[in-house]
Design a protein around this motif. Structure first.
Motif, mmCIF file in Angstrom:
data_model
loop_
_atom_site.group_PDB
_atom_site.id
_atom_site.type_symbol
_atom_site.label_atom_id
_atom_site.label_comp_id
_atom_site.label_asym_id
_atom_site.label_seq_id
_atom_site.Cartn_x
_atom_site.Cartn_y
_atom_site.Cartn_z
ATOM 1 N N LEU A 196 -7.797 -10.754 -12.610
ATOM 2 C CA LEU A 196 -8.385 -10.070 -11.470
ATOM 3 C C LEU A 196 -8.035 -8.590 -11.552
ATOM 4 C CD1 LEU A 196 -9.756 -10.089 -8.650
ATOM 5 C CD2 LEU A 196 -7.517 -10.697 -7.688
ATOM 6 N N LYS A 197 -9.065 -7.757 -11.569
ATOM 7 C CA LYS A 197 -8.872 -6.305 -11.565
ATOM 8 C C LYS A 197 -9.280 -5.768 -10.204
ATOM 9 C CE LYS A 197 -9.545 -5.661 -16.537
ATOM 10 N NZ LYS A 197 -10.316 -4.955 -17.597
ATOM 11 N N ILE A 198 -8.347 -5.108 -9.551
ATOM 12 C CA ILE A 198 -8.560 -4.579 -8.209
ATOM 13 C C ILE A 198 -8.620 -3.060 -8.293
ATOM 14 C CG2 ILE A 198 -7.600 -4.406 -5.881
ATOM 15 C CD1 ILE A 198 -6.186 -7.129 -6.535
ATOM 16 N N LYS A 199 -9.666 -2.491 -7.715
ATOM 17 C CA LYS A 199 -9.889 -1.046 -7.823
ATOM 18 C C LYS A 199 -9.745 -0.373 -6.464
ATOM 19 C CE LYS A 199 -13.175 -1.834 -11.594
ATOM 20 N NZ LYS A 199 -14.568 -1.647 -12.083
ATOM 21 N N GLY A 200 -9.031 0.752 -6.469
ATOM 22 C CA GLY A 200 -8.934 1.566 -5.275
ATOM 23 C C GLY A 200 -8.180 0.935 -4.130
ATOM 24 N N ALA A 201 -7.105 0.209 -4.421
ATOM 25 C CA ALA A 201 -6.285 -0.388 -3.358
ATOM 26 C C ALA A 201 -5.388 0.670 -2.725
ATOM 27 C CB ALA A 201 -5.442 -1.523 -3.921
ATOM 28 N N ALA A 208 -9.093 -2.652 -0.465
ATOM 29 C CA ALA A 208 -9.456 -2.220 -1.810
ATOM 30 C C ALA A 208 -10.958 -1.946 -1.861
ATOM 31 C CB ALA A 208 -9.085 -3.282 -2.845
ATOM 32 N N GLU A 209 -11.359 -1.069 -2.795
ATOM 33 C CA GLU A 209 -12.768 -0.695 -2.912
ATOM 34 C C GLU A 209 -13.599 -1.799 -3.561
ATOM 35 O OE1 GLU A 209 -12.990 2.961 -5.013
ATOM 36 O OE2 GLU A 209 -12.129 4.160 -3.389
ATOM 37 N N ASN A 210 -13.049 -2.442 -4.606
ATOM 38 C CA ASN A 210 -13.825 -3.435 -5.337
ATOM 39 C C ASN A 210 -12.891 -4.268 -6.209
ATOM 40 O OD1 ASN A 210 -16.014 -4.876 -6.246
ATOM 41 N ND2 ASN A 210 -17.068 -3.127 -7.185
ATOM 42 N N PHE A 211 -13.434 -5.337 -6.815
ATOM 43 C CA PHE A 211 -12.652 -6.111 -7.777
ATOM 44 C C PHE A 211 -13.565 -6.709 -8.835
ATOM 45 C CE2 PHE A 211 -13.606 -9.315 -4.467
ATOM 46 C CZ PHE A 211 -14.111 -10.348 -5.249
ATOM 47 N N ASP A 212 -12.981 -6.981 -10.005
ATOM 48 C CA ASP A 212 -13.635 -7.725 -11.081
ATOM 49 C C ASP A 212 -12.782 -8.955 -11.361
ATOM 50 O OD1 ASP A 212 -15.688 -5.881 -11.500
ATOM 51 O OD2 ASP A 212 -14.436 -4.664 -12.814
ATOM 52 N N TYR A 213 -13.438 -10.101 -11.507
ATOM 53 C CA TYR A 213 -12.699 -11.348 -11.648
ATOM 54 C C TYR A 213 -13.304 -12.195 -12.758
ATOM 55 C CZ TYR A 213 -11.729 -16.262 -10.568
ATOM 56 O OH TYR A 213 -11.418 -17.587 -10.656
ATOM 57 N N SER A 214 -12.465 -12.805 -13.585
ATOM 58 C CA SER A 214 -12.945 -13.692 -14.648
ATOM 59 C C SER A 214 -12.006 -14.881 -14.784
ATOM 60 C CB SER A 214 -13.044 -12.950 -15.989
ATOM 61 O OG SER A 214 -11.762 -12.525 -16.418
ATOM 62 N N TYR A 258 -4.021 8.845 -2.108
ATOM 63 C CA TYR A 258 -3.224 8.078 -3.057
ATOM 64 C C TYR A 258 -3.719 6.642 -3.064
ATOM 65 C CZ TYR A 258 0.795 5.158 -4.483
ATOM 66 O OH TYR A 258 1.586 4.210 -5.061
ATOM 67 N N TYR A 259 -4.084 6.152 -4.257
ATOM 68 C CA TYR A 259 -4.531 4.777 -4.391
ATOM 69 C C TYR A 259 -4.017 4.195 -5.702
ATOM 70 C CZ TYR A 259 -8.135 6.610 -7.582
ATOM 71 O OH TYR A 259 -8.778 7.215 -8.628
ATOM 72 N N MET A 260 -4.229 2.895 -5.913
ATOM 73 C CA MET A 260 -3.801 2.266 -7.162
ATOM 74 C C MET A 260 -4.848 1.259 -7.624
ATOM 75 S SD MET A 260 -0.631 -0.079 -5.743
ATOM 76 C CE MET A 260 -0.858 -1.317 -4.449
ATOM 77 N N ASP A 261 -4.974 1.151 -8.950
ATOM 78 C CA ASP A 261 -5.798 0.143 -9.597
ATOM 79 C C ASP A 261 -4.868 -0.891 -10.216
ATOM 80 O OD1 ASP A 261 -8.071 1.596 -8.935
ATOM 81 O OD2 ASP A 261 -8.103 2.669 -10.840
ATOM 82 N N LEU A 262 -5.174 -2.166 -10.020
ATOM 83 C CA LEU A 262 -4.291 -3.243 -10.456
ATOM 84 C C LEU A 262 -5.016 -4.213 -11.371
ATOM 85 C CD1 LEU A 262 -2.898 -4.161 -6.925
ATOM 86 C CD2 LEU A 262 -1.645 -2.872 -8.639
ATOM 87 N N THR A 263 -4.305 -4.735 -12.356
ATOM 88 C CA THR A 263 -4.736 -5.920 -13.086
ATOM 89 C C THR A 263 -3.682 -6.984 -12.842
ATOM 90 O OG1 THR A 263 -5.827 -4.621 -14.817
ATOM 91 C CG2 THR A 263 -5.303 -6.908 -15.333
#
Length: 361
Positions: A260-265, A185-191, A306-311
């Motif tokens: 957790l938000k995952i970007k560009g998986a 994955a390209e990046n993630f945001d976590y809280s 083709y990629y996906m963004d996940l929460t």
């Protein structure tokens, strides 16, 4: 070479519009229709209108079937198109009343009211004694029925449109084999937080006919000491559900909430909202190696890319805390050890977690 195909059924004509930029599919787990968006350009022979059926395929796999709801144009003759699946029609409002029905039976009845096509529907089993709401959308009724099932049984089910067939499925049967790790994955945001949907005291009550009350109280003294009292308070309709529901609620909510938000998986077409997906990441205050619940996913298709963004959400802590249960003055103390087998903020009875562990500060 990856291939994508988008079709629009306009009357008796099946057209394949040219796609500018990319195609996006968005799925959310609770109360939201699936959405597909794309941009095309006006050309000879391309005629379609709101209400037409749209289908999308990727590598010959059927992914989305829905209907044109919005068309937006610009001076260069680009047409931005928004499509929704059948769940969009469950946003219609009415007054509903159900007695002694399961969530599955309620959803089947709602689908019949709006002539929607149904597919496989797992039995949710738990019988809801009474559900009556005025001026409410059908999707809100369905969501309430599924929430009641979760709170009383610890089993989570999701409602989604599987390429034109409304489906109900237990998340325990929706595991993905696609591992999300740092290099995928390209990046993630976590809280993490205890400010929302975290409770260490659950008080339920049943009002008897003589106006006396029967109280069911489940609590965690150790977590109350750590966080202060965070109380969940609710009336129950059936006293026989009180003890079980109080324990389920404490199991659900006596923990930090983590998002957790995952970007560009890397894309996986089998992943939708409600899927349990394995995550192996160092998030700073926690190292997780567990299945986690997909709350939202956006699939982005752009020719060969083709990629996906996940929460995703989950409960991954090592907890060792005392649990108390009190009913009508009788108190029974026990110690519960929860290792890191909880999946997604649901009861430990919902899903057996994968092998792996998590460490938290």
């Amino acid at each position: 070479m990856a291939t994508m195909r988008l079709t629009i059924q306009h009357g008796g004509q099946l057209v394949e519009p040219p796609v500018v930029e990319n195609v996006k599919i968005e799925w959310e787990r609770v109360g939201t229709p699936g959405k597909l968006t794309f941009t095309t350009i006006k050309c000879d022979g391309l005629n379609f209108r709101e209400g037409d059926t749209v289908c999308f395929y990727y590598n010959n796999k059927s992914l989305f079937k829905g209907y044109v709801f919005t068309k937006k144009r610009d001076r260069e003759h680009h047409i931005q198109v928004t499509c929704y699946d059948q769940i969009r029609y469950l946003k219609n409002k009415y007054t509903y009343g159900f007695e002694k029905k399961t969530a599955t039976q309620i959803i089947q009845s709602l689908c019949k009211d709006f002539n929607l096509v149904t597919g496989s529907m797992d039995s949710t089993q738990y019988v809801i004694q009474r559900l009556y709401e005025e001026n409410i959308s059908a999707i809100d009724i369905a969501t309430t029925a599924l929430e009641k099932t979760l709170l009383n049984t610890g089993n989570m089910f999701v409602l989604y449109d599987d390429f034109g067939k409304l489906t109900v499925k237990n998340v325990a049967n929706m595991k993905s084999n696609t591992l999300i790790y740092e290099d995928s994955a390209e990046n993630f945001d976590y809280s993490s937080s205890i400010d929302s949907e975290t409770y260490n005291s659950v008080v339920l009550y049943y009002k008897n006919k003589d106006n006396t009350m029967k109280v069911f109280n489940a609590y965690s003294p150790s977590k109350i000491s750590e966080w202060g009292t965070l109380r969940y308070f609710e009336q129950v309709e059936n006293p026989s559900d009180g003890k079980n529901k109080a324990n389920n609620l404490l199991n659900l909510y006596c923990r930090k909430t983590r998002e957790l938000k995952i970007k560009g998986a890397f894309g996986d077409t089998s992943v939708r909202a409600g899927t349990l997906i394995p995550i192996k990441l160092n998030l700073g205050d926690i190292i997780t190696s567990n299945y986690m619940l997909v709350d939202k996913v956006t699939h982005v298709f752009d020719n060969d890319h083709y990629y996906m963004d996940l929460t995703v959400s989950g409960a991954w802590e090592e907890d060792n805390y005392t649990v108390g249960y009190q009913e009508a003055g009788a108190v029974k103390e026990s110690t519960e050890n929860s290792n890191t087998t909880d999946i997604a903020a649901t009861s430990a009875t919902t899903v057996a977690a994968s092998s792996g562990n998590a460490k938290a500060d």
